[in-house]
Enzyme design. Structure first.
Site, PDB file in Angstrom:
ATOM      1  N   CYS A   2       0.346  -5.924   1.802  1.00 50.58           N
ATOM      2  CA  CYS A   2       1.720  -6.832   1.528  1.00 50.58           C
ATOM      3  C   CYS A   2       1.092  -8.130   1.309  1.00 50.58           C
ATOM      4  CB  CYS A   2       2.804  -6.870   2.595  1.00 50.58           C
ATOM      5  SG  CYS A   2       3.167  -5.275   3.105  1.00 50.58           S
ATOM      6  N   ARG A  27      -2.872  -6.461  -2.640  1.00 52.20           N
ATOM      7  CA  ARG A  27      -2.639  -6.101  -1.297  1.00 52.20           C
ATOM      8  C   ARG A  27      -1.336  -5.023  -1.211  1.00 52.20           C
ATOM      9  NH1 ARG A  27      -4.537 -10.449   1.640  1.00 52.20           N
ATOM     10  NH2 ARG A  27      -3.044  -9.727   3.341  1.00 52.20           N
ATOM     11  N   GLY A 104       2.685  -7.091   8.031  1.00 59.52           N
ATOM     12  CA  GLY A 104       2.426  -6.508   9.067  1.00 59.52           C
ATOM     13  C   GLY A 104       3.199  -5.547   9.832  1.00 59.52           C
ATOM     14  N   GLU A 502     -20.407   7.044  -0.323  1.00 60.00           N
ATOM     15  CA  GLU A 502     -19.646   5.914  -1.312  1.00 60.00           C
ATOM     16  C   GLU A 502     -19.348   6.522  -2.374  1.00 60.00           C
ATOM     17  OE1 GLU A 502     -18.502   3.310  -0.507  1.00 60.00           O
ATOM     18  OE2 GLU A 502     -18.223   2.073  -2.465  1.00 60.00           O
ATOM     19  N   LYS A 506     -15.417   6.520  -3.893  1.00 56.85           N
ATOM     20  CA  LYS A 506     -15.221   5.790  -5.138  1.00 56.85           C
ATOM     21  C   LYS A 506     -14.346   6.861  -5.991  1.00 56.85           C
ATOM     22  CE  LYS A 506     -15.209   2.732  -4.460  1.00 56.85           C
ATOM     23  NZ  LYS A 506     -15.842   1.753  -3.287  1.00 56.85           N
ATOM     24  N   GLU A 509     -10.794   7.695  -4.391  1.00 52.08           N
ATOM     25  CA  GLU A 509      -9.847   6.794  -4.350  1.00 52.08           C
ATOM     26  C   GLU A 509      -9.111   6.378  -5.870  1.00 52.08           C
ATOM     27  OE1 GLU A 509     -12.990   3.023  -3.606  1.00 52.08           O
ATOM     28  OE2 GLU A 509     -10.764   3.030  -2.860  1.00 52.08           O
TER      29      GLU A 509
HETATM   30  C1  F6R Z   1     -12.742   1.209  -0.888  1.00 53.16           C
HETATM   31  C2  F6R Z   1     -12.583   0.128  -0.072  1.00 53.16           C
HETATM   32  C3  F6R Z   1     -12.145   0.109   1.447  1.00 53.16           C
HETATM   33  C4  F6R Z   1     -12.780  -1.157   2.116  1.00 53.16           C
HETATM   34  C5  F6R Z   1     -12.239  -0.775   3.454  1.00 53.16           C
HETATM   35  C6  F6R Z   1     -12.778  -2.269   4.209  1.00 53.16           C
HETATM   36  O1  F6R Z   1     -13.272   0.858  -2.178  1.00 53.16           O
HETATM   37  O2  F6R Z   1     -12.594  -0.974  -0.476  1.00 53.16           O
HETATM   38  O3  F6R Z   1     -12.730   1.396   1.971  1.00 53.16           O
HETATM   39  O4  F6R Z   1     -13.981  -1.094   2.149  1.00 53.16           O
HETATM   40  O5  F6R Z   1     -10.817  -0.989   3.570  1.00 53.16           O
HETATM   41  O6  F6R Z   1     -12.180  -3.429   3.784  1.00 53.16           O
HETATM   42  P1  F6R Z   1     -12.824  -4.734   4.320  1.00 53.16           P
HETATM   43  O7  F6R Z   1     -14.281  -4.572   3.485  1.00 53.16           O
HETATM   44  O8  F6R Z   1     -12.107  -5.759   3.589  1.00 53.16           O
HETATM   45  O9  F6R Z   1     -13.139  -4.950   5.694  1.00 53.16           O
END
Ligand code: F6R
Length: 632
Positions: A2, A27, A104, A502, A506, A509
Site C-alpha cells: 500500500c 507498493r 498495514g 532465483e 523471476k 512472478e
Molecule cells: C522478488 C522480490 C521479492 C523480495 C522479497 C523481500 O523479485 O523482489 O521476493 O525479494 O519480498 O523483499 P526485501 O528484499 O525488500 O526484503
C-alpha cells in the site's frame, strides 16, 4: 504494501497526490483513491473522494469529481489484505467528517468491529482500515483534538500500521502515525508532505523526516510537529536526500525491469568500489562509506566492533525473504567456505517462528532491498533480544531494518522500481561475497594471495557484467523460442543452486508460468518424472570444469536421455555441454569461479523478462504482488 501520500500547502493538491501515488504504485495496485477538501461558498469544507478498483490510471476517468482548487488531500494505492479489491474497499475510507488511508493490518479488527457495531456504527467496506476512522471519529465527538484522537485510537489497535488522517472540520491539518509500516515526511517551503516512501515527494522536496515507530506527526502548511505515542514532543531531525530523480524514470526503456537489468554494471560499481583497495589487493572493511549505522538511538558501531563480532562469531544466521533469501543462500555458502564459520541461511518467515537457538556470540546478517519486509524486521528484533550483533545488507537508506541493526552495509543499487528484484539481487550477492572475504581475511582463513585474487575479480565484475548483458539479443531469441513451454526446470549445484531458485522465481512472478529451481543432484529423486519435450530444462553450469561441473553434466545427460529440451548456460569453450544442449547462452569467464553465479543470473533475469514480454504479462507490476511486503 500500500502506498500513502498526503499534502497540505498552497498548490493544487490532487495532481501532487496523483503523481506521488504513481511513484508508489510498486507498493500495490489493486485499487487507488484520493480524497480532497473542497471549500464551499459559506466557508466550510467538505470531503470529496474518488476511488477505483485496479491500477491508478483508472482514477483518471473520475477526475472531474475532484477537479476544484484544494490544497489539502490524501491518497492511497492498495495491496488488498482484508476484503477484495473492489470500489468499496478502496481507500480512502470515511467516518463522517474523518477520512483515513492505511497501510498495514489491524490484527484485533474483529473485536473492534464488534464493539463499534454494538454502538450502532455501520460500515461501508469489508476492510479493517475503515474501523480506525470510526475510532477517531468517536474520540473527536467526545471533544478531543485530532492529534489526541488519533493517538488514543492508535493505542487501541494491534499490528503493524501507518495511518494518515484528515478531518473536514480542521482544513489544512493532517495527522499521521506509524508502527511497523513506513512513513516519511517531506518538509517543504509553505507546504508539507507525508508518504510511504521518499520517491513520492522527491520532486517537491529532498528534506525528509523518517517517522519512527510509535511516533505521530501533525502537519500544516507551515509546521510539522512530532510526538511520541505517550504525547511528548520530539525534535524534527530531518535528513537531506541526494537521490537522482532520473533514477525513477524509465529513460527510454520499455519497462523499469529492463532498465534496472541494464543498470547492473553501474550498480555493482557503486556497491563495490568503496570496499576494494585495488592497489593493495585488500578489502577495506574500515571504509567509513561502507559500514553505516543508522539506528534510531544514533549510536554508531565502529568498524573495530564489527570486525570483532565477525572474528568471534560462533555462528552466522543469514535471514531474508524471497529474492533476498536466494542471495542469502549464496552468501551462506561463501561465508562457510571462506571464513570457516558455521552459517545458516533461512527464510525470515520460518526463522522467527521456529524458536531458533541463538547465542549472544552468534551474528545475524539480514538481507533486504526495501528494508521494510515485516518478517525480516521481526527476525532482526528476535536476534537482538538474544544479545546478538545484527548487521543488515540493505538498499534503501534509513529504512526500518537498518535502523534496528547494529550496522548496515548498503548496496548502492539505486532506487529499484520494478516489482521483480534484479539489480538489488546482484548487488546483494556481490556484497555478501565481500563480507565473506573480509571475514575470512580477518579470521585468517584466506591468505593474502587469495584475498588479492578476489579483490581483483570483484573489481572486474562490473565490466564483465556489461559484457554479459551485451548478449541480450541471444537471450531474447531463446526466450521467444521457448516462451510457450509447459514448464521450466532450473538446475544448478553448489553456488548455482541459489540462482536456480532465483531464475525460477523471476519467471513465476512476471510470466506466471510454472517454474522450479532444483539442485541438479536432486533430479532423480523426483522431478525427473516431469521431464519431456515440453518441459524446458535450464542447466546452470558455466564453470566449464571441476568436480561439481562434471556431476551437473551427468545429471543433464539424464535429462537428454529422457528427451527433455535443454537450454544451457555455459562457458564459451564447453563443447561437451553444448553438444548435448538444444540451445545455449555463454557466460563470460571471471577470475574466481565463485562469482560466476552473479554473471549467470543476469541472463536468467533477461530470459524471464523476454518470456514475460512474449506472453504479454505486466512486467513491472505483476498481478497480486507488491514490492515492499510490510505485512506478514
Ligand atoms: C522478488 C522480490 C521479492 C523480495 C522479497 C523481500 O523479485 O523482489 O521476493 O525479494 O519480498 O523483499 P526485501 O528484499 O525488500 O526484503
Amino acid at each position: 504494501m500500500c502506498g500513502i501520500v498526503g499534502y497540505v500547502g498552497k498548490r493544487p493538491a490532487q495532481d501532487l497526490i496523483y503523481k506521488g501515488l504513481a511513484r508508489l504504485e510498486y507498493r500495490g495496485y489493486d485499487s487507488a483513491g484520493i480524497a480532497a477538501l473542497e471549500k464551499l461558498s459559506n466557508g466550510s469544507f467538505v470531503t470529496r473522494m474518488i476511488k477505483a478498483p485496479g491500477k491508478l490510471k483508472e482514477l483518471r476517468a473520475l477526475w472531474g469529481q475532484i477537479d476544484f482548487p484544494s490544497s489539502h488531500a490524501i491518497g492511497h494505492t492498495r495491496w488488498a489484505t482484508h476484503g477484495e479489491a473492489n470500489q468499496a474497499n478502496a481507500h480512502p475510507h470515511r467516518a463522517g467528517p474523518i477520512t483515513i488511508v492505511h497501510n498495514g493490518i489491524i490484527e484485533n479488527h474483529q473485536l473492534i468491529r464488534e464493539e463499534l457495531a454494538a454502538k450502532g456504527v455501520s460500515f461501508s467496506s469489508d476492510t479493517d482500515s475503515e474501523l480506525f476512522g470510526h475510532l477517531v471519529r468517536a474520540e473527536r465527538e467526545s471533544g478531543k483534538t485530532l492529534l489526541e484522537s488519533v493517538r488514543l485510537s492508535f493505542r487501541r489497535i494491534q499490528g503493524a500500521s501507518a495511518f494518515v488522517v484528515m478531518d473536514e472540520r480542521l482544513p489544512g491539518t493532517i495527522v499521521v502515525v506509524r508502527n511497523g509500516s513506513p512513513l516519511v515526511l517531506g518538509i517543504g517551503e509553505g507546504e508539507n508532505f507525508v508518504a510511504s516512501d521518499v520517491p513520492a515527494v522527491l520532486e517537491s522536496t529532498r528534506n525528509i523526516y523518517y517517522l519512527e515507530d510509535n511516533e505521530l506527526a501533525e502537519l500544516t502548511s507551515e509546521q510539522v510537529r512530532i510526538y511520541s505515542l505517550d504525547g511528548h514532543e520530539r525534535p524534527l531531525n530531518t535528513v537531506e536526500i541526494d537521490w537522482a530523480l532520473d533514477a525513477i524514470d524509465k529513460q527510454g526503456y520499455e519497462h523499469y525491469m529492463l532498465k534496472e537489468i541494464f543498470e547492473q554494471p553501474r550498480a555493482l560499481t557503486d556497491t563495490l568500489s568503496a570496499w576494494l583497495d585495488l592497489s593493495q589487493g585488500r578489502f577495506r572493511l574500515d571504509a567509513a562509506a561502507v559500514a553505516r549505522k543508522s539506528k534510531s538511538d544514533g549510536r554508531t558501531l565502529g568498524h573495530q566492533e564489527i570486525v570483532r563480532a565477525f572474528c568471534e562469531a560462533t555462528m552466522v544466521h543469514v535471514v531474508a525473504c524471497g529474492t533476498a533469501a536466494h542471495a542469502g543462500y549464496y552468501g551462506q555458502q561463501l561465508i562457510e567456505k571462506l571464513a570457516r564459520v558455521p552459517t545458516r541461511a533461512e527464510l525470515a518467515s520460518e526463522f522467527r517462528y521456529r524458536d531458533p537457538m541463538l547465542r549472544p556470540t552468534d551474528v545475524g546478517l539480514v538481507v533486504s532491498q526495501s528494508g521494510e519486509t515485516a518478517d525480516t524486521l521481526a527476525a532482526v528484533k528476535l536476534m537482538k533480544q538474544s544479545g546478538m550483533r545484527v548487521f543488515a545488507i540493505c538498499n534503501v537508506r534509513d529504512s526500518s531494518i537498518p535502523r534496528e541493526c547494529d550496522a548496515v552495509f548498503y548496496t548502492n543499487a539505486g532506487i529499484e522500481v520494478g516489482v521483480a528484484s534484479t539489480k538489488a539481487f546482484t548487488t546483494q550477492m556481490a556484497l555478501l561475497a565481500v563480507v565473506a572475504c573480509a571475514m575470512a581475511s580477518h579470521r585468517g582463513t584466506i591468505d593474502a594471495a587469495t584475498e588479492k585474487l578476489w579483490v581483483e575479480a570483484l573489481g572486474h565484475l562490473p565490466e564483465v557484467a556489461r559484457h554479459s548483458l551485451e548478449q541480450s539479443a541471444d537471450v531474447e531469441a531463446v526466450a521467444k523460442k521457448y516462451s510457450k513451454k509447459k514448464g521450466y526446470l532450473f538446475l544448478g549445484r553448489g553456488l548455482f543452486f541459489p540462482i536456480a531458485l532465483e531464475g525460477a522465481l523471476k519467471l513465476k512472478e512476471i510470466a506466471y508460468v510454472h517454474a522450479e529451481g532444483y539442485s541438479a543432484g536432486e533430479l532423480k529423486h523426483g522431478p525427473i518424472a516431469m521431464v519431456e519435450p515440453e518441459m524446458l530444462v535450464l542447466a546452470l553450469a558455466p564453470e566449464g570444469r571441476g568436480l561439481l561441473h562434471a556431476k551437473t553434466v551427468s545429471n543433464i545427460e539424464e535429462v537428454r536421455a529422457r528427451k527433455g529440451t535443454l537450454l544451457s548456460f555455459c562457458a564459451a569453450d564447453d563443447n561437451q555441454l553444448k553438444k548435448i544442449s538444444d540451445s545455449w547462452i555463454e557466460v563470460p569467464p571471471i577470475g574466481v569461479t565463485e562469482l560466476l553465479p552473479i554473471l549467470t543470473v543476469l541472463s536468467l533475469q533477461l530470459f524471464a523478462y523476454y518470456v514475460a514480454v512474449e506472453r504479454g504479462t505486466e512486467v513491472d507490476q505483476p498481478r497480486n504482488l507488491a514490492k515492499s511486503v510490510t505485512v506478514e
